[in-house]
Write an enzyme that holds these catalytic residues in place. Structure first.
Site, PDB file in Angstrom:
ATOM      1  N   GLU A 174      79.839  28.692  41.005  1.00 46.07           N
ATOM      2  CA  GLU A 174      81.066  27.977  40.663  1.00 46.07           C
ATOM      3  C   GLU A 174      82.271  28.556  41.382  1.00 46.07           C
ATOM      4  OE1 GLU A 174      81.112  27.390  36.427  1.00 46.07           O
ATOM      5  OE2 GLU A 174      79.089  26.587  36.453  1.00 46.07           O
ATOM      6  N   HIS A 412      72.898  17.253  23.926  1.00 48.35           N
ATOM      7  CA  HIS A 412      73.425  18.438  24.611  1.00 48.35           C
ATOM      8  C   HIS A 412      72.770  19.691  24.051  1.00 48.35           C
ATOM      9  CE1 HIS A 412      76.824  21.418  25.588  1.00 48.35           C
ATOM     10  NE2 HIS A 412      76.188  21.149  26.702  1.00 48.35           N
ATOM     11  N   GLU A 414      73.420  23.358  24.773  1.00 46.26           N
ATOM     12  CA  GLU A 414      74.023  24.557  25.359  1.00 46.26           C
ATOM     13  C   GLU A 414      73.184  25.722  24.845  1.00 46.26           C
ATOM     14  OE1 GLU A 414      76.645  25.504  27.638  1.00 46.26           O
ATOM     15  OE2 GLU A 414      75.375  27.241  27.254  1.00 46.26           O
ATOM     16  N   HIS A 482      73.013  22.306  33.647  1.00 46.01           N
ATOM     17  CA  HIS A 482      74.239  22.976  34.085  1.00 46.01           C
ATOM     18  C   HIS A 482      73.997  24.486  34.146  1.00 46.01           C
ATOM     19  CE1 HIS A 482      77.672  19.941  33.893  1.00 46.01           C
ATOM     20  NE2 HIS A 482      76.528  19.277  33.973  1.00 46.01           N
ATOM     21  N   GLU A 501      74.270  20.874  37.781  1.00 51.43           N
ATOM     22  CA  GLU A 501      75.648  21.228  38.134  1.00 51.43           C
ATOM     23  C   GLU A 501      75.532  22.226  39.288  1.00 51.43           C
ATOM     24  OE1 GLU A 501      79.622  22.490  35.777  1.00 51.43           O
ATOM     25  OE2 GLU A 501      77.910  23.826  35.571  1.00 51.43           O
ATOM     26  N   GLU A 507      85.380  19.856  36.293  1.00 52.58           N
ATOM     27  CA  GLU A 507      85.924  20.496  35.089  1.00 52.58           C
ATOM     28  C   GLU A 507      86.894  21.634  35.426  1.00 52.58           C
ATOM     29  OE1 GLU A 507      82.278  21.835  33.205  1.00 52.58           O
ATOM     30  OE2 GLU A 507      82.401  23.789  34.159  1.00 52.58           O
TER      31      GLU A 507
HETATM   32  C1  NOJ Z   1      79.789  24.418  31.010  1.00 54.22           C
HETATM   33  C2  NOJ Z   1      79.367  23.053  31.448  1.00 54.22           C
HETATM   34  O1  NOJ Z   1      79.440  22.906  32.828  1.00 54.22           O
HETATM   35  C3  NOJ Z   1      80.260  22.063  30.750  1.00 54.22           C
HETATM   36  O2  NOJ Z   1      79.982  20.762  31.223  1.00 54.22           O
HETATM   37  C4  NOJ Z   1      80.064  22.169  29.267  1.00 54.22           C
HETATM   38  O3  NOJ Z   1      80.973  21.306  28.635  1.00 54.22           O
HETATM   39  C5  NOJ Z   1      80.320  23.596  28.797  1.00 54.22           C
HETATM   40  N1  NOJ Z   1      79.608  24.518  29.577  1.00 54.22           N
HETATM   41  C6  NOJ Z   1      79.911  23.787  27.347  1.00 54.22           C
HETATM   42  O4  NOJ Z   1      78.526  23.688  27.236  1.00 54.22           O
END
Ligand code: NOJ
Ligand code: CA
Length: 706
Positions: A174, A412, A414, A482, A501, A507
């Site tokens: 990134e 989602h 995470e 991601h 990603e 973002e």
């Molecule tokens: C980083 C991800 O790239 C983003 O899209 C996401 O909203 C946040 N992490 C939270 O999971």
């Protein structure tokens, strides 16, 4: 799987055994030629040229093993074979309908030590647009299992090329790109996120341009059971040396292998014109065809989501009020709601309504599940369980509501990089998805990896991503990862792995110094060489303080509005987000029409103009339709982009809707000025697109019904 077609030609000719370093071995196709030779000390080396121009000068091959042996000491050539392949195949989804896989393959059989010794094959595939090669370890008694300590592969470049690079960080891609000569590569001054990079280590895909007009891209294909390859740059000799990502043991070990096995392909794409690099299918061709017999459930799509509102600080992922609370000893159930939780049932319905009205297939919801109150500490292993919604997110009601409107919710996950936790819970999480009508998931790996000490790009994690893609394929689930390792064409093998990603996405414009306008002209030449990116384009409310004046003062996305539309064409992905909030789109429905119309799966792609760091114009034909979409973008310079429409079907009249930067548009001073015009055109017409500084243009072409 769509049919695997036509093996046109398949010739095999044995070159016979060669016991000595003897004559160099060669393979070639059109302008690209490859030479393999053993050096005076029996050290294997290769070189690549394009016509008369050197691409890679004589460069070392080999591997060092933890037992000190490896394949770097004197080797003997036992024999070699040449094979020609020319076949065409159809991807499940993609930029073009048919992909030609045309190459000449040279296999070199090598032995180390006296017979029986240790055996190694190096396999080269020479395409019209570059070379791929990999190491193969045949089954053999003296090499049952081994640890790769280092890969010795080098890419000795003939001159001090211009390079488009990001640091070789083992955990993140990134970064914004730096454009410099190889002699000036120095990753230290880069804006650092979690840099663990040596000063001269860069990430791949690495894009290079020579002063004599060659475009060269170095990356890898089919990264399986091996760590990612980064490159150490010798700023004096312009030699690049492979740097594999180490594991958690701290011993410098990189990969644990058991023969028979092979490494990923090392790829060198080369051309004397930039568009040909973007059109290259070399990396995809080097990946294995999918084994999935049934792929009709895999659906390229657009989606909106409860997402940008968190990134611009209008809403939160977490449900509870976390001010003045020590989270470690707090039960989230006992906490008060904070009053601005994004993933609440009513808000999600708003997105579902918007999606249904505008032919958007999916709605992503982040922050729906418990755990976001203290997810980012990277301390505890049990963060999310992926199955427990917050009290204000009614999963059953939303399932019915979405189904009633013909919209799919996107899950989602995470993981907060607690990957052990995710692996334990993945099957249950996928069952939960199936029960509640979800067939696509966005995963995420924010923070340091657990198992502790592993890197995002090491062998352990590479295997995790691939296992996850395979597991999801078995359950007919599409995935968008991601913070995973950057892609290497594995979406050919796992067509349910729609996007990644693994780069600095849109973002960053919400909460950091952002992405400079040239960023999107470089990404296709670098990160996107390996596969589609979930860049999340489509930001219309470019000045962000309207969402949260206190937090976003003066902040804006580095773009014009028209450029955001163009990105749907220039930034290839079968999964495209319309990333802004419904209320931002409601104010500009005339411009949103382009996002509504644009396709995400294509029969044809034409790269009409391209220069990394400067500009990019691409036209694509929608899958199964005589409709075309064009995107043109520029860096911070205003440009006039002439476009010949000779890609359109001759004799057909089309209505072109042109979404262009408005009068005085400018990414800094006047980003939201746009102008929409209509024109009747044919394949004989031409357009001149005026691109504002940091701007772009998008055009749709639909046949006019008689
Ligand atoms: C980083 C991800 O790239 C983003 O899209 C996401 O909203 C946040 N992490 C939270 O999971
Ligand atoms: Ca530039």
């Amino acid at each position: 799987m769509r049919n695997f077609l036509l093996v046109l030609l398949l010739l095999t000719a044995a070159h016979g055994a060669r016991s000595q370093a003897a004559a160099p071995l060669t393979a070639r196709l059109d302008k690209v030629s490859l030479t393999f030779a053993l050096g005076p000390n029996g050290q294997p080396a290769y070189s690549v040229s394009y016509g008369t121009k050197p691409v890679v000068k004589a460069s070392r091959l080999g591997l060092a093993f933890a037992d000190g042996k490896g394949f770097d000491s004197p080797l003997t050539v036992l024999g070699s074979e040449i094979k020609d392949v020319d076949e065409t195949w159809q991807p499940v989804w993609g930029e073009v309908k048919n992909i030609r896989n045309h190459y000449q393959q040279l296999t070199v059989h090598l032995r180390q030590g006296a017979a029986p010794g240790r055996l190694l094959d190096v396999v080269f595939r020479v395409f019209a647009d570059g070379v791929g090669f990999r190491y193969e370890f045949p089954r053999q008694p003296s090499l049952a299992y081994f640890t790769v300590q280092d890969e010795l592969t080098e890419f000795n470049l003939p001159a001090n090329h211009k390079a488009f690079w990001i640091p070789g960080d083992y955990d993140s891609n990134e970064y914004t790109y730096t454009t410099s000569r190889l002699s000036e590569v120095n990753t230290t001054p880069i804006e650092v996120i979690q840099l663990k990079s040596a000063p001269y280590r860069v990430q791949t895909p690495l894009m290079l341009k020579s002063d004599d007009g060659l475009y060269v891209n170095i990356h890898e294909a089919a990264l399986v059971n091996y760590p990612a390859m980064m490159l150490n740059v010798n700023t004096q000799t312009f030699g690049l040396t492979s740097q594999l990502v180490p594991d958690a043991t701290g011993t410098g070990a990189k990969a644990y292998l058991q023969a028979p096995e092979h490494t990923p392909w090392r790829t060198i794409v080369v051309s004397d014109n930039a568009p040909a690099v973007l059109a290259s299918k070399l990396i995809l061709n080097l990946n294995e065809p999918t084994k999935l017999a049934e792929t009709s459930w895999i659906k390229p799509q657009k989606f909106v989501g409860v997402w940008w509102e968190m990134h611009v600080n209008k809403a939160s992922w977490n449900y509870a009020d976390v001010s003045n609370i020590k989270l470690a000893d707090t039960d989230w159930n006992a906490l008060k709601p904070n009053g601005h939780h994004g993933a609440n049932t009513a808000n999600v319905k708003r997105y579902i309504d918007f999606a249904a009205q505008h032919k958007i297939e999916g709605v992503l919801v982040e922050g729906w599940n418990v755990g976001w109150e203290d997810w980012a500490g990277n301390w505890k292993e049990e963060v999310f369980d992926f199955v427990t919604p917050y009290p204000d997110f009614d999963v059953r009601e939303l399932q019915q509501y979405a189904a009633g409107k013909g919209v799919k919710l996107i899950m989602h996950h995470e993981t907060s990089s607690s990957v052990t936790n995710y692996e334990r819970r993945q099957d249950e999480a996928l069952r939960f998805m199936k029960q509640h009508g979800y067939d696509a998931v966005k995963t995420g790996y924010v923070g340091r990896i657990i198992p502790r000490g592993e890197h995002h790009d090491g062998q352990w994690m590479v295997n995790h991503y691939n296992r996850t893609a395979a597991n999801m394929a078995r359950q007919q689930i599409m995935v968008d990862m991601h913070e995973a390792v950057r892609p290497t064409g594995l979406h050919r093998t796992y067509p349910n792995w729609l996007a990644n990603e693994a780069a600095r996405g849109n973002e960053f414009n919400a909460w950091s110094s952002g992405n400079p306008p040239e960023h999107e002209t470089i990404l296709p030449f670098t990160r996107l060489m390996g596969g589609p990116m979930d860049y999340t384009p489509g930001i219309f409310q470019i000045q962000l303080e309207s969402w949260n004046p206190a937090r976003n003062k003066g902040r804006q996305v580095h773009t014009t509005l028209a450029k955001q539309l163009a990105l749907y064409v220039t930034m290839y992905s079968p999964l495209q987000m319309a990333a802004d909030l419904p209320e931002a789109y409601e104010k500009h429905l005339d411009a949103f029409r382009f996002i509504e119309d644009v396709a995400v799966d294509w029969d044809d792609t034409r790269i009409l103009a391209a220069e990394p760091g400067d500009y990019l114009t691409i036209a694509r034909q929608a899958k199964g339709k005589d409709e075309w979409f064009l995107g043109a973008i520029t860096d911070e310079q205003a440009r006039k982009q002439p476009v010949k429409l000779d890609f359109l079907s001759p004799g057909t009249r089309y209505e072109a809707i042109i979404y262009a930067d408005g009068h005085g548009a400018d990414w800094q001073k006047n980003p939201m000025a746009y102008r929409i015009t209509r024109q009747v055109v044919t394949s004989k017409s031409a357009l001149t697109l005026q691109l504002a500084p940091g701007g772009g243009a998008a055009v749709s072409f639909k046949p006019i019904k008689k």
